[in-house]
Design an enzyme around this catalytic site. Structure first.
Site, short mmCIF file in Angstrom:
data_model
loop_
_atom_site.label_atom_id
_atom_site.label_comp_id
_atom_site.label_asym_id
_atom_site.label_seq_id
_atom_site.Cartn_x
_atom_site.Cartn_y
_atom_site.Cartn_z
N GLY A 57 6.31 -1.90 -3.55
CA GLY A 57 6.36 -0.46 -3.30
C GLY A 57 6.91 -0.13 -1.93
O GLY A 57 7.35 0.99 -1.67
N ASP A 60 4.78 6.42 0.32
CA ASP A 60 6.06 6.71 0.98
C ASP A 60 6.95 5.50 1.23
O ASP A 60 8.06 5.65 1.74
CB ASP A 60 5.78 7.43 2.31
N ARG A 62 4.15 -13.73 -6.83
CA ARG A 62 2.68 -13.63 -6.83
C ARG A 62 2.15 -13.83 -8.25
O ARG A 62 2.90 -13.70 -9.22
CB ARG A 62 2.28 -12.21 -6.39
N ASP A 112 -2.31 -9.57 -7.08
CA ASP A 112 -0.96 -9.27 -6.59
C ASP A 112 -0.78 -9.73 -5.15
O ASP A 112 0.32 -9.64 -4.61
CB ASP A 112 -0.66 -7.77 -6.70
P1 AMP Z 1 -1.40 -3.87 -0.81
O1 AMP Z 1 -2.77 -3.27 -0.79
O2 AMP Z 1 -0.65 -3.73 0.49
O3 AMP Z 1 -1.35 -5.24 -1.34
O4 AMP Z 1 -0.54 -2.94 -1.81
C1 AMP Z 1 -0.87 -2.74 -3.15
C2 AMP Z 1 0.27 -2.02 -3.83
O5 AMP Z 1 0.49 -0.76 -3.22
C3 AMP Z 1 1.61 -2.74 -3.78
O6 AMP Z 1 2.28 -2.50 -4.98
C4 AMP Z 1 2.30 -2.09 -2.62
O7 AMP Z 1 3.70 -2.18 -2.71
C5 AMP Z 1 1.84 -0.65 -2.76
N1 AMP Z 1 1.87 0.06 -1.48
C6 AMP Z 1 1.03 -0.09 -0.44
N2 AMP Z 1 1.37 0.73 0.57
C7 AMP Z 1 2.45 1.42 0.17
C8 AMP Z 1 3.28 2.42 0.76
N3 AMP Z 1 3.05 2.90 1.98
N4 AMP Z 1 4.30 2.88 0.03
C9 AMP Z 1 4.56 2.42 -1.20
N5 AMP Z 1 3.82 1.49 -1.81
C10 AMP Z 1 2.78 0.98 -1.14
MG MG Z 2 0.03 -6.50 -1.61
#
Ligand code: AMP
Ligand code: MG
Length: 531
Positions: free
Chosen positions: A112, A145, A210, A280
Site C-alpha cells: 500500500g 495515503d 511474505r 503479511d
Molecule cells: P503494516 O501494518 O505496516 O504491516 O501495514 C498493513 C497494510 O496496510 C499493508 O498492506 C500496508 O501496505 C498498508 N498500509 C500501511 N500504512 C499505509 C499507508 N500510509 N498508506 C497506504 N497503505 C498503508
Molecule cells: Mg506490513
C-alpha cells in the site's frame, strides 16, 4: 514528463525484471484502490515529492548494490530515492498480498505504500530488490495515503541496519530521504492528528515475498497462479531445492519453517519484539521484515509489547515463538492445494518446534557461557534465572553482557556488583538472595573440572550478548533531533551500532539502562501500528 530517468552513477546498474516478466500483471496501471485478481502485481509510478533530500545513507548497502559509497551528486540520489526520477530500465510495481492480522483473515492488503523499483544484480551476482516505502498511493493503499512519516521511516532505517549488524537475517536499508512534504498522522488514534515531516526509506532485500503473497491466491482459489508464484520463488530464491514439484514444495515449506525458527530464536536472544507479526509481515526468506511498532526489552518481561494496538499481547516478546508457528500453519494451509497431502506439511510444522528449541537452547547456552554438554540441570539453571528476572527489574541486555565479566571464582558480592548496572532498582533482600544463590550455582557450573578459562568463556558470551541495542528511547532521541533538522544523533547511533558486540568507550552513554523519563514516553514505550 513527470518521471525523468537518472543517469550518471546509475547507468552501470544491472536490473533484472524476471518477477514482472514471469508473473501476471494487473491490466490497470493507475493507483485507484481496487481488488486485484488473477495478478501478482500492479505497475505503478511513485508520486513525485516537493523537495527530496538524502537524510541518511548506508555506504554498506550502497556497496552491495554497486552504488557510490558517498554520492558525489546527492541531489540526483535524493531524486531517485524519493521517487522523482527513475532508475534506468526501472518499471516500478506494487505487489498483491493478503494476510491474517491479529488472528483474523483480512483479505487483500498488498504494497500500500511500498513500490519496487526493480531487482539490482550486485557485483557478486546476488539479487537485491530495491523498494521505496512511503512513495505514494498504489492500488493496495485502501483508505490510506501511501506515505510515511520521518519518525517511522527513521526507525525502520535504523533498526534494519542494526539487526543486520547483530547477525540476524533482515531486509536492509539503503537510505532515508526527506520529502519536504508534511503528512498527517494521528499517532495515538485519539482524534488528535498532527502534520509531521514525511520521509521515504529505501529498503533492500533478496525478496520481499511474505506468507500473505501465497495466502491471497489460495483464498481466491487461484491455484494455478499460486503454483506459478511458488515455482518462481523456488527457482529464483531456493534453487538448491531442485526443480519445482510437490516434493520440492514440501522441502521449501520445511526450509521456511527452519528459517523462521532460527529468526525467532535470534530475536529472543537480543530481546527484540517485532510488534506486529501478522502473516503479511513474515518473510518466506526468514528475514525480519516490516519494522513498525517494534521494540526491545529493557527490563526482562515476557509479556512486553511496545505495540499499543495489541491489547491482548498476541505479539508480545514471549509469544513470538508460538505466533510464528501459528503463521506457518496459515502458510501450510495456503500451500496445501499444491501438495494435496497434509502429512508432510504437518511434519514440518512439528519440526519447527524442534528447530526452534535446538536453536534457542544453543543460543541460551552461549549467552550463559555454559559448556557444550548441557543437560537437565542446565535447563533448571536457565529456568531459575528467568524466575529471578521475574522478581526484580533487571535489564536483559546489560545483565547478560555483565555476566560475562563474572569469573568462576569471584566472591559473590563482587559478582553482584558487576551485575548492579542491570538493576532498575536495588533488588529487595529476597530476590537478591535468590539471585546470589543462582550465581553460585552458575559459577559452580562454568567453573567445573573441565571448565573453559574465564577469558575464553567471556569472549564466547560477548559474541552473542550485545553490548548495544537500538532501544526505543535511543531511536526517539534520533527522531527528535532529525525532526529539528539535525541528523548527527542518528549518524552517531548508526556508527555505534555497526559493532554492537564491541564495547566502545566513546559510545558508553548509549549502552545504558532505559532512563526513567523514557519509561512511559511516547515513541519510547508505546507505539502504534502503521504510521
Ligand atoms: P503494516 O501494518 O505496516 O504491516 O501495514 C498493513 C497494510 O496496510 C499493508 O498492506 C500496508 O501496505 C498498508 N498500509 C500501511 N500504512 C499505509 C499507508 N500510509 N498508506 C497506504 N497503505 C498503508
Ligand atoms: Mg506490513
Amino acid at each position: 514528463m513527470r518521471h525523468p530517468v537518472a543517469h550518471g552513477p546509475f547507468d552501470g546498474l544491472r536490473l533484472d525484471s524476471s518477477f514482472v516478466d514471469t508473473l501476471p500483471a494487473d491490466p490497470l496501471e493507475t493507483p485507484e484502490p481496487r481488488s486485484v485478481a488473477r495478478a501478482v502485481y500492479s505497475l505503478c509510478m511513485p508520486k513525485a515529492v516537493a523537495a527530496p533530500e538524502i537524510l541518511a545513507w548506508s555506504a554498506d548497502v550502497a556497496a552491495l548494490l554497486g552504488l557510490e559509497s558517498h554520492p558525489e551528486d546527492p541531489q540526483l540520489y535524493a531524486d531517485v530515492f524519493a521517487g522523482n526520477r527513475l532508475l534506468p530500465g526501472s518499471k516500478p510495481y506494487a505487489t498483491c498480498y493478503g494476510g491474517h492480522q491479529f488472528g483474523q483473515w483480512a483479505g487483500q492488503l498488498g504494497d500500500g505504500r511500498a513500490l519496487m523499483l526493480g531487482t539490482v544484480i550486485g557485483a557478486d551476482e546476488r539479487r537485491w530488490e530495491v523498494q521505496l516505502k512511503g512513495a505514494g498511493r498504489t492500488p493496495y493503499s485502501r483508505f490510506a495515503d501511501g506515505r510515511a512519516v520521518l519518525r517511522s521511516s527513521l526507525r525502520e532505517y535504523l533498526c534494519s541496519e542494526a539487526i543486520h549488524s547483530l547477525g540476524i537475517p533482515t531486509t536492509r536499508a539503503l537510505c532515508l530521504a526527506g520529502t519536504g512534504e508534511l503528512v498527517e498522522r494521528d499517532m495515538f488514534y485519539d482524534g488528535h492528528p498532527r502534520a509531521e515531516p514525511g520521509a521515504i526509506v529505501t529498503r533492500v532485500a533478496p525478496s520481499f515475498l511474505r506468507f500473505g503473497h501465497y495466502e491471497i491466491l489460495t483464498a481466491r482459489g487461484e491455484i494455478e497462479l499460486l503454483r506459478q508464484l511458488v515455482d518462481y520463488t523456488i527457482t529464483t530464491h531456493f534453487p538448491e531445492l531442485g526443480a519445482p514439484s510437490p516434493e520440492t514444495y514440501v522441502a521449501w515449506f520445511d526450509t521456511v519453517c527452519r528459517r523462521t525458527a532460527l529468526l525467532v530464536a535470534h530475536w529472543l536472544r537480543v530481546g527484540f519484539v517485532h510488534g506486529v507479526m501478522n502473516t503479511d509481515n513474515l518473510s518466506v526468506l526468514g528475514l525480519t521484515i516490516d519494522y513498525g511498532p517494534y521494540g526491545w526489552l529493557d527490563n526482562f518481561d515476557v509479556t512486553f509489547t511496545p505495540n499499543t494496538t495489541d491489547r491482548g499481547g498476541r505479539y508480545s516478546y514471549g509469544n513470538q515463538t508460538r505466533v510464528a508457528s501459528w503463521n506457518l500453519h496459515c502458510l501450510a494451509n495456503a500451500l496445501f492445494p499444491l501438495i494435496g497431502d497434509a502429512k508432510p506439511l504437518e511434519a514440518s510444522l512439528a519440526a519447527y518446534g524442534e528447530h526452534f528449541d535446538a536453536a534457542y537452547l544453543g543460543m541460551l547456552r552461549d549467552k550463559l557461557g555454559l559448556p557444550a554438554d548441557i543437560g537437565a540441570a542446565d535447563s533448571t539453571l536457565m529456568a531459575d534465572l528467568f524466575d529471578c528476572f521475574g522478581e526484580a527489574e533487571i535489564d536483559h541486555t546489560i545483565f547478560f553482557r555483565r555476566l560475562g565479566r563474572v569469573t568462576a571464582a569471584m566472591p559473590i558480592e563482587e559478582a553482584l556488583s558487576e551485575l548492579a548496572e542491570s538493576f532498575y532498582a536495588a533488588p529487595a533482600p529476597l530476590p537478591r538472595a535468590k539471585l546470589a544463590d543462582w550465581l553460585l550455582r552458575w559459577q559452580a557450573r562454568v567453573g567445573g573440572p573441565e571448565a573453559e578459562p574465564d577469558v575464553q568463556r567471556k569472549s564466547r558470551m560477548d559474541a552473542v550478548n550485545p553490548w548495544l541495542i537500538p532501544r526505543n528511547w535511543l531511536a526517539q532521541q534520533a527522531i527528535t533531533a532529525a525532526e529539528a533538522g539535525d541528523m548527527a544523533v542518528l549518524e552517531r547511533l548508526m556508527q555505534a551500532l555497526r559493532e554492537p558486540y564491541v564495547e566502545q568507550a566513546g559510545f558508553a552513554d548509549l549502552a545504558v539502562r532505559r532512563p526513567d523519563w523514557a519509561r512511559s514516553s511516547p515513541g519510547c514505550s508505546a507505539l502504534s501500528c502503521s504510521s
